[in-house]
Write a protein that holds these residues in place. Structure first.
Motif, PDB file in Angstrom:
ATOM      1  N   UNK A  13      41.973  28.647  93.942  1.00 39.78           N
ATOM      2  CA  UNK A  13      42.573  28.329  92.649  1.00 39.78           C
ATOM      3  C   UNK A  13      41.472  28.034  91.636  1.00 39.78           C
ATOM      4  N   UNK A  14      41.792  28.167  90.337  1.00 40.98           N
ATOM      5  CA  UNK A  14      40.805  27.797  89.311  1.00 40.98           C
ATOM      6  C   UNK A  14      40.352  26.354  89.476  1.00 40.98           C
ATOM      7  N   UNK A  15      39.118  26.093  89.072  1.00 39.57           N
ATOM      8  CA  UNK A  15      38.496  24.765  89.174  1.00 39.57           C
ATOM      9  C   UNK A  15      38.203  24.361  90.612  1.00 39.57           C
ATOM     10  N   UNK A  16      38.382  25.264  91.547  1.00 41.48           N
ATOM     11  CA  UNK A  16      37.997  24.984  92.916  1.00 41.48           C
ATOM     12  C   UNK A  16      39.086  24.313  93.718  1.00 41.48           C
ATOM     13  N   UNK A  17      38.913  24.269  95.039  1.00 36.73           N
ATOM     14  CA  UNK A  17      39.962  23.745  95.917  1.00 36.73           C
ATOM     15  C   UNK A  17      40.216  22.260  95.709  1.00 36.73           C
ATOM     16  N   UNK A  18      41.463  21.865  95.995  1.00 37.55           N
ATOM     17  CA  UNK A  18      41.856  20.452  95.953  1.00 37.55           C
ATOM     18  C   UNK A  18      41.648  19.861  97.344  1.00 37.55           C
ATOM     19  N   UNK A  19      40.960  18.731  97.446  1.00 39.09           N
ATOM     20  CA  UNK A  19      40.782  18.118  98.768  1.00 39.09           C
ATOM     21  C   UNK A  19      42.124  17.671  99.350  1.00 39.09           C
ATOM     22  N   UNK A  20      42.458  18.063 100.578  1.00 42.58           N
ATOM     23  CA  UNK A  20      43.691  17.594 101.210  1.00 42.58           C
ATOM     24  C   UNK A  20      43.605  16.089 101.503  1.00 42.58           C
ATOM     25  N   UNK A  21      44.735  15.428 101.685  1.00 47.38           N
ATOM     26  CA  UNK A  21      46.097  15.969 101.623  1.00 47.38           C
ATOM     27  C   UNK A  21      46.619  16.029 100.194  1.00 47.38           C
ATOM     28  N   UNK A  22      47.502  16.990  99.936  1.00 46.95           N
ATOM     29  CA  UNK A  22      48.160  17.103  98.638  1.00 46.95           C
ATOM     30  C   UNK A  22      49.493  17.798  98.841  1.00 46.95           C
ATOM     31  N   UNK A  23      50.347  17.701  97.829  1.00 42.12           N
ATOM     32  CA  UNK A  23      51.664  18.319  97.897  1.00 42.12           C
ATOM     33  C   UNK A  23      51.714  19.521  96.963  1.00 42.12           C
ATOM     34  N   UNK A  24      52.089  20.715  97.452  1.00 42.98           N
ATOM     35  CA  UNK A  24      52.297  21.847  96.557  1.00 42.98           C
ATOM     36  C   UNK A  24      53.568  21.639  95.726  1.00 42.98           C
ATOM     37  N   UNK A  25      53.820  22.579  94.829  1.00 42.56           N
ATOM     38  CA  UNK A  25      55.087  22.584  94.102  1.00 42.56           C
ATOM     39  C   UNK A  25      54.952  22.341  92.625  1.00 42.56           C
ATOM     40  N   UNK A  26      55.321  23.355  91.834  1.00 39.72           N
ATOM     41  CA  UNK A  26      55.283  23.286  90.376  1.00 39.72           C
ATOM     42  C   UNK A  26      56.665  23.064  89.775  1.00 39.72           C
TER      43      UNK A  26
END
Length: 308
Positions: A51-64
């Motif tokens: 994804x833009x700006x680089x990966x998000x460190x887990x844990x995280x929740x998807x969903x827009x």
């Protein structure tokens, strides 16, 4: 509450259903009881870190994109009341999964949400925010090119979420729309009212020339090559520069949340002036399998996770 988190970066197997603390609505927020959340390619890209700006460190929740009911209201919030039906977009590019929509409840800023008309169900509503706003904002870039009335535009991926909305908005804008559809999906795209439908298997070199391309797939150079000199290409992901450039304007359209625009687009879908479609629904607890189905391709419409 139940929620789905990406416990690591990787494929669908990294998604885990887990018990999470139920959030509380803060000032300027409401707590939304989620009824439907759309699964987007952007969600899959988040779990793989692409994804833009680089990966998000887990844990995280998807969903827009979420649709549901207001369960509680934070202090200083008068715009919504408990029980109101709402639809909205979590600006995931800002929240980076904290919060994300794969959950039973989300504490949402009121600016993320708009009222959901009674004529539109939760599942269909959840397909609108990201797709329709991206399409509208991309078509606004095309409009800025000041092309002559009735100019031709090629929309790639017109059987998909963004492309389907882009084709319809291009028609509203007075363009002659040539729409590329996935094999087997030509009739649905034709029913949108476009002027010409071409299959995904057709060599785009035989199409055109056109004044503009809305490259929703995107396919990149193959689509851009048929644009007239000094035309415009709008893509939803970065594509290589044209060589030679021929004066063709290339634009990248990344989503930015616009509440007023979202309210208008939701209203148009509710009134039947814009069409959306759902291929299948699955329970939130089957999010990993939902990602597998999206990755496998072949869906005729969006996949939506349902809650409760």
């Amino acid at each position: 509450m139940l929620g789905v988190v990406a416990a690591a970066l990787g494929g669908p197997e990294v998604l885990q259903v887990t018990e999470l603390p139920e959030p509380e609505a803060g000032p300027g927020q409401v707590l939304v009881r989620i009824r439907a959340v759309c699964v987007h390619p952007a969600d899959i890209a988040a779990t793989t870190g692409e994804i833009p700006r680089g990966p998000v460190p887990p844990p995280f929740s998807p969903g827009w994109d979420i649709a549901g009911e207001v369960a509680s209201v934070g202090s200083g919030t008068a715009e919504f009341a408990v029980g109101d039906r709402v639809v909205g977009m979590i600006p995931w590019y800002l929240t980076r999964g904290n919060p994300g929509g794969y959950a039973e409840f989300v504490a949402a800023d009121v600016d993320w949400l708009v009222p959901l008309p009674d004529e539109l169900d939760f599942v269909s509503a959840a397909t609108v925010p990201l797709n329709a706003q991206t399409a509208h904002q991309g078509m606004s870039l095309v409009s800025l090119a000041m092309l002559p009335a009735g100019s031709s535009i090629l929309v790639t991926g017109a059987s998909g979420g963004v492309g389907g909305f882009a084709a319809q908005l291009a028609l509203q804008g007075g363009f002659r729309v040539v729409a590329q559809a996935s094999d087997g999906d030509e009739q649905w795209v034709r029913d949108l009212g476009v002027h010409e439908v071409v299959s995904r298997s057709v060599d785009l070199a035989k199409v055109g020339p056109v004044a503009a391309v809305f490259d929703a797939v995107p396919v990149g150079e193959a689509a851009a090559a048929i644009v007239e000199d000094r035309g415009i290409v709008v893509a939803t992901r970065p594509t290589p520069p044209l060589v030679p450039d021929r004066g063709v304007r290339q634009e990248l359209q990344l989503i930015r949340h616009d509440r007023e625009l979202l309210a208008d687009l939701v209203g148009q879908v509710a009134a039947g002036r814009l069409c959306t479609r759902v291929a299948v629904t699955m329970p939130l607890t089957e999010a990993a399998d939902a990602h597998r189905r999206v990755l496998a391709g072949g869906l005729h419409g969006k996949l939506v996770l349902t809650v409760g």
